[in-house]
Scaffold this motif. Sequence first.
Motif, PDB file in Angstrom:
ATOM      1  N   TYR A 124      21.127 -48.489  23.719  1.00 52.84           N
ATOM      2  CA  TYR A 124      22.243 -47.604  23.879  1.00 52.84           C
ATOM      3  C   TYR A 124      21.796 -46.313  24.216  1.00 52.84           C
ATOM      4  O   TYR A 124      22.482 -45.466  24.804  1.00 52.84           O
ATOM      5  N   SER A 125      20.530 -45.889  23.948  1.00 49.61           N
ATOM      6  CA  SER A 125      20.091 -44.343  23.989  1.00 49.61           C
ATOM      7  C   SER A 125      19.818 -44.107  25.587  1.00 49.61           C
ATOM      8  O   SER A 125      20.121 -43.059  25.754  1.00 49.61           O
TER       9      SER A 125
ATOM     10  N   ASP B  40      12.677 -39.018  25.576  1.00 52.01           N
ATOM     11  CA  ASP B  40      12.331 -40.057  26.485  1.00 52.01           C
ATOM     12  C   ASP B  40      10.717 -39.922  26.792  1.00 52.01           C
ATOM     13  O   ASP B  40      10.258 -41.060  27.334  1.00 52.01           O
TER      14      ASP B  40
END
Length: 124
Positions: A62-63, A90
């Motif tokens: 999802y991210s 990230d």
Amino acid sequence: QVQLVESGGGLVQAGGSLRLSCAASGRSFSSLGMGWFRQAPGKEREFVAVISWSGVSRYYTYSVKGRFTISRDNAKKTVYLQMDSLKPEDTAVYFCAAAPLIDTWDAEGSYEFWGQGTQVTVSS
């Protein structure tokens, strides 16, 4: 047996882009499902994205949806991860993984072959 070698990692500012590559050698690449995972410092390795052998099916955690794109070139035996709008969260070592049959897209245990990883660092 399959050998996987990642490249394309580096240091980038938040909002920037990177494209990771994973070159495969060994058994027929076009029969393999290919995935990307990542591991941030002090955290467990997590699923990022996967692409089916044909390239038709793609799934993302999802991210990263809407920011990352997984693709493959079976002629070049390479899978890519285009990462846009990067965020400091990230930051991680990114691993390429492969398997002829993937039971569960986001489970490490579904993948037989792994690369050594490439570091991605996103500065704020």
